[in-house]
Design an enzyme around this catalytic site. Sequence first.
Site, PDB file in Angstrom:
ATOM      1  N   ASP A 126      38.041  33.508  50.248  1.00 31.18           N
ATOM      2  CA  ASP A 126      38.620  34.487  50.999  1.00 31.18           C
ATOM      3  C   ASP A 126      38.650  34.351  52.580  1.00 31.18           C
ATOM      4  O   ASP A 126      37.578  33.799  53.128  1.00 31.18           O
ATOM      5  CB  ASP A 126      37.905  35.704  50.839  1.00 31.18           C
ATOM      6  CG  ASP A 126      37.621  35.876  49.374  1.00 31.18           C
ATOM      7  OD1 ASP A 126      38.390  35.661  48.557  1.00 31.18           O
ATOM      8  OD2 ASP A 126      36.593  36.646  48.920  1.00 31.18           O
ATOM      9  N   ASP A 134      38.785  45.860  39.943  1.00 34.51           N
ATOM     10  CA  ASP A 134      37.836  45.929  40.859  1.00 34.51           C
ATOM     11  C   ASP A 134      36.568  47.076  40.702  1.00 34.51           C
ATOM     12  O   ASP A 134      36.902  48.078  40.397  1.00 34.51           O
ATOM     13  CB  ASP A 134      37.919  46.127  42.255  1.00 34.51           C
ATOM     14  CG  ASP A 134      38.780  44.708  42.812  1.00 34.51           C
ATOM     15  OD1 ASP A 134      38.904  43.715  41.978  1.00 34.51           O
ATOM     16  OD2 ASP A 134      39.171  44.623  43.950  1.00 34.51           O
TER      17      ASP A 134
END
Length: 243
Positions: free
Chosen positions: A130, A8
């Site tokens: 998500d 990330d």
Amino acid sequence: MIVYPAIDLRDGACVRLMHGRFDQVTRYDDDPAARLEGFVDAGAEWVHVVDLDGAEAGRAVQHDLIGRLARAANVNIQSGGGVRARDDVAALLDAGVARVVVGSQAVAAPETVRDWLGAFGPDRIALALDVNVRDGVPVPALKGWTEAARIDLWEALARFPEGAASHLLVTDVGRDGALTGPNLDLLAEIVRRRPDLQVQASGGVAVAADLTAARDVGCAGAIVGRAIYEGRFTVEQALEAVR
């Protein structure tokens, strides 16, 4: 099952968020290329790379860096964050990314994303939904997890009928970065309802047994981040667990 070690990116560094919150960031290292090479040396065939700055800003921010990573390492990269336009998809694929992850647009503009799937092929794009689970109902989170959709996960998926898409990445935001184990009940329900999709589990993986548990409920892949960065198990151990 495919194990996807995660990188990330925020300000060019490798970080992890807690529960998807940009004000709860743990910075791990400043050399994503070295981290990527380490994953490759450990045997990873796929790596999951996220442009967190792009996800927060709603536009591509670190795609140049992601392209350099894709060209530098002999590995398949699955990447997203800030993908809002067809040109974003094309740019990442042209840069060497094997599969582009499309998140908020899959909920906000499903017709557009179906067009992208038709143009680039369903194996080159992964839908990323998500979700926050509220009273047992999974609700998609949008715009870097800062907004809630007005539909639930099942309605969002219904907008991509069988044959439209091949890959689905599902993150339980409440478990992301928390090392509490994946949401196996939710994953099993998705696999049951949509056997046409190759489901990737994301959020909560803490021990290698979590990977085998996700595999056993039907997941085709799993994203692993914080557990590897904090030494709970290695990439080698993850790969061995799912063989």
